[in-house]
Design an enzyme around this catalytic site. Structure first.
Site, PDB file in Angstrom:
ATOM      1  N   ASP A 123      72.261  22.794  22.512  1.00 57.98           N
ATOM      2  CA  ASP A 123      71.819  21.823  21.490  1.00 57.98           C
ATOM      3  C   ASP A 123      71.019  20.723  22.177  1.00 57.98           C
ATOM      4  O   ASP A 123      71.517  20.059  23.083  1.00 57.98           O
ATOM      5  CB  ASP A 123      73.069  21.250  20.804  1.00 57.98           C
ATOM      6  CG  ASP A 123      72.739  20.372  19.608  1.00 57.98           C
ATOM      7  OD1 ASP A 123      73.568  20.281  18.705  1.00 57.98           O
ATOM      8  OD2 ASP A 123      71.647  19.763  19.581  1.00 57.98           O
ATOM      9  N   ASP A 174      66.744  22.910  16.922  1.00 49.44           N
ATOM     10  CA  ASP A 174      67.143  22.452  18.264  1.00 49.44           C
ATOM     11  C   ASP A 174      68.457  23.031  18.751  1.00 49.44           C
ATOM     12  O   ASP A 174      69.029  22.530  19.713  1.00 49.44           O
ATOM     13  CB  ASP A 174      67.202  20.919  18.305  1.00 49.44           C
ATOM     14  CG  ASP A 174      68.530  20.369  17.863  1.00 49.44           C
ATOM     15  OD1 ASP A 174      69.121  20.923  16.926  1.00 49.44           O
ATOM     16  OD2 ASP A 174      68.978  19.387  18.478  1.00 49.44           O
ATOM     17  N   GLU A 175      68.907  24.082  18.118  1.00 48.26           N
ATOM     18  CA  GLU A 175      70.282  24.513  18.389  1.00 48.26           C
ATOM     19  C   GLU A 175      70.377  26.029  18.288  1.00 48.26           C
ATOM     20  O   GLU A 175      69.812  26.625  17.371  1.00 48.26           O
ATOM     21  CB  GLU A 175      71.129  23.855  17.306  1.00 48.26           C
ATOM     22  CG  GLU A 175      72.571  23.999  17.383  1.00 48.26           C
ATOM     23  CD  GLU A 175      73.212  23.395  16.119  1.00 48.26           C
ATOM     24  OE1 GLU A 175      74.324  23.793  15.830  1.00 48.26           O
ATOM     25  OE2 GLU A 175      72.603  22.569  15.433  1.00 48.26           O
TER      26      GLU A 175
HETATM   27  P1  TTP Z   1      71.155  17.327  15.688  1.00 47.02           P
HETATM   28  O1  TTP Z   1      71.235  18.322  16.804  1.00 47.02           O
HETATM   29  O2  TTP Z   1      72.313  17.225  14.742  1.00 47.02           O
HETATM   30  O3  TTP Z   1      70.933  15.874  16.277  1.00 47.02           O
HETATM   31  P2  TTP Z   1      70.035  15.404  17.494  1.00 47.02           P
HETATM   32  O4  TTP Z   1      69.473  16.551  18.259  1.00 47.02           O
HETATM   33  O5  TTP Z   1      69.025  14.436  16.995  1.00 47.02           O
HETATM   34  O6  TTP Z   1      71.067  14.597  18.367  1.00 47.02           O
HETATM   35  P3  TTP Z   1      72.275  15.167  19.255  1.00 47.02           P
HETATM   36  O7  TTP Z   1      72.253  16.668  19.122  1.00 47.02           O
HETATM   37  O8  TTP Z   1      71.973  14.709  20.629  1.00 47.02           O
HETATM   38  O9  TTP Z   1      73.500  14.533  18.679  1.00 47.02           O
HETATM   39  O10 TTP Z   1      69.873  17.607  14.817  1.00 47.02           O
HETATM   40  C1  TTP Z   1      68.662  18.084  15.376  1.00 47.02           C
HETATM   41  C2  TTP Z   1      67.483  17.492  14.648  1.00 47.02           C
HETATM   42  O11 TTP Z   1      67.559  17.825  13.260  1.00 47.02           O
HETATM   43  C3  TTP Z   1      67.424  15.986  14.706  1.00 47.02           C
HETATM   44  O12 TTP Z   1      66.740  15.529  15.868  1.00 47.02           O
HETATM   45  C4  TTP Z   1      66.721  15.630  13.440  1.00 47.02           C
HETATM   46  C5  TTP Z   1      67.089  16.737  12.476  1.00 47.02           C
HETATM   47  N1  TTP Z   1      68.132  16.260  11.538  1.00 47.02           N
HETATM   48  C6  TTP Z   1      67.725  15.742  10.296  1.00 47.02           C
HETATM   49  O13 TTP Z   1      66.529  15.709  10.011  1.00 47.02           O
HETATM   50  N2  TTP Z   1      68.686  15.256   9.445  1.00 47.02           N
HETATM   51  C7  TTP Z   1      70.014  15.271   9.753  1.00 47.02           C
HETATM   52  O14 TTP Z   1      70.849  14.809   8.949  1.00 47.02           O
HETATM   53  C8  TTP Z   1      70.414  15.808  11.016  1.00 47.02           C
HETATM   54  C9  TTP Z   1      71.883  15.823  11.405  1.00 47.02           C
HETATM   55  C10 TTP Z   1      69.451  16.287  11.878  1.00 47.02           C
HETATM   56 MG    MG Z   2      70.678  18.172  18.840  1.00 46.32          MG
END
Ligand code: TTP
Ligand code: MG
Length: 375
Positions: A20, A115-116
């Site tokens: 992730d 991103d995951e």
């Molecule tokens: P996440 O992997 O949940 O968050 P992140 O990568 O920003 O942070 P981290 O993993 O370090 O905690 O989500 C990935 C991307 O998806 C995030 O950068 C933006 C998008 N996203 C949204 O647009 N709305 C949301 O509610 C969430 C959770 C994520």
């Molecule tokens: Mg993330």
């Protein structure tokens, strides 16, 4: 739970990795605009409007800002924050690079979002048998190619791998060895279970379930009675059991579109018009992806942020945007407080998607007959 680069002789029946990216959208902005590095960056809707935060850099998170928070609230928490509109094309292109890197290690990859991804690295293309070494290599590879950090979790199943990747963010690498699972889960707060938010956490706390250990000690029948299928799955996870396997040809199981209005809406004809627009968008998506489904899902967020979803499942696959719109409008009228309780956001989607090739007889009359104007 173990940190990276330990080599322990433990028998892994399955090695699942969850990778992730850290603060994904915000990290890309900080990479592409070095002036933003080390600063609170908030990517999402206009802070002077009514949108929400997509994500926030780790600097911004120190102010209490998080995904899905109204951007206006984020501005109040951090008036000096750098507020940016998402650049989806940039994020998608980085995502492609990351997924291509993962493919160097195994074809058993299941992307979950941009991103995951989950990977089954029990066998891997490089023949590396130390999961920790392999995960470090993946992280280094991603950084070398993108200048962005990822966090990874390695565990015997999906659920634990996901929890592990979140344990040491950002730039973390956490392993849960098979013989550590029980001890790890014993004191793991229920809120750490993916999908458990503040509301479910409260419900579980009310029933005196504070940790996975508490859940595991209870009867699975109780959980099934109390929460249905979801309860049974929760109980299994708390026991460290998750048999899910990688779905290589993973396709989204639902699609949806939604919008926050510039002001709260009571006007039903206005909402109906939006639903007609969204129905066309959703149908276009299904057509492009060669997919179909039977369940129409309406989401409503009221002015007080209460969110409800209402759905209707048809006996046949959806055939036209008009059909989606008609169902959505009926749901709005009959199953929500539209017209009396002001609405901040509506969304419309189709769930339980499947490939159109699974239903060949439908294909010709579905898209040729109903949408001649779209290619
Ligand atoms: P996440 O992997 O949940 O968050 P992140 O990568 O920003 O942070 P981290 O993993 O370090 O905690 O989500 C990935 C991307 O998806 C995030 O950068 C933006 C998008 N996203 C949204 O647009 N709305 C949301 O509610 C969430 C959770 C994520
Ligand atoms: Mg993330």
């Amino acid at each position: 739970m173990s940190k990276a680069n330990q080599k322990r002789d433990v028998l892994w029946t399955r090695v699942i990795a969850h990778v992730d990216m850290d603060a994904f959208y915000a990290a890309i902005e900080q990479r592409d605009f070095p002036d933003y590095q080390g600063k609170p960056v908030i990517v999402g809707g206009n802070p002077h409007g009514r949108g929400v935060v997509s994500t926030a850099s780790y600097e911004a998170r120190k102010f209490g800002i998080h995904s899905a928070m109204p951007s206006s609230q984020a501005l109040r928490l951090c008036p000096k924050g750098i507020f940016l509109k998402p650049r989806m094309e940039a994020y998608k292109s980085v995502s492609k690079m990351v997924m291509a890197i993962l493919k160097k290690y195994t074809d058993l990859i299941e992307p979950v979002s941009l991103d995951e991804a989950y990977m089954d690295i029990t066998k891997n293309k490089l023949g590396i048998d130390n999961p920790s070494v392999l995960a470090s290599m993946i992280k280094q590879n991603i950084f070398a190619a993108t200048k962005l950090t990822a966090s990874a979790g390695i565990a015997p199943n999906f659920f634990l791998a996901k929890v592990a990747s979140d344990m040491d963010k950002p730039d973390g690498l956490t392993l849960i060895y098979p013989d550590e699972v029980e001890q790890f889960l014993k004191d793991l707060p229920v809120r750490k279970i993916p999908g458990i938010g503040p509301v479910t956490e409260k419900t579980l706390h009310r029933e005196k379930f504070f940790t996975c250990g508490d859940i595991a000690a209870a009867s699975p029948i109780y959980f099934h009675r109390k929460f249905g299928k979801w309860g049974s799955s929760l109980h299994q996870k708390a026991m460290g059991i998750d048999y899910r396997e990688i779905e290589v040809d993973w396709e989204p199981k639902q699609c949806s579109t939604e919008n926050t209005f510039p002001e709260d809406i009571n006007d039903i004809p206005f909402l109906n018009e939006r639903l007609e627009e969204y129905a066309c968008e959703v149908f276009e998506y299904l057509k492009k992806k060669n997919r179909t489904g039977k369940t129409v899902v309406l989401k409503v967020k009221y002015h007080d942020f209460e969110v409800i979803t209402r759905s209707k499942t048809l006996s046949q696959d959806i055939k036209s945007p008009e059909e989606i719109a008609a169902i959505a409008k009926t749901l709005l009228l009959k199953k929500t407080s539209a017209g009396t309780k002001p609405i901040r956001l509506i969304g419309l989607g189709i769930s339980g998607l499947k490939s159109l090739s699974e239903t060949p007889s439908l294909q010709s009359d579905l898209f040729e007959a109903t949408l001649p104007s779209t290619s």
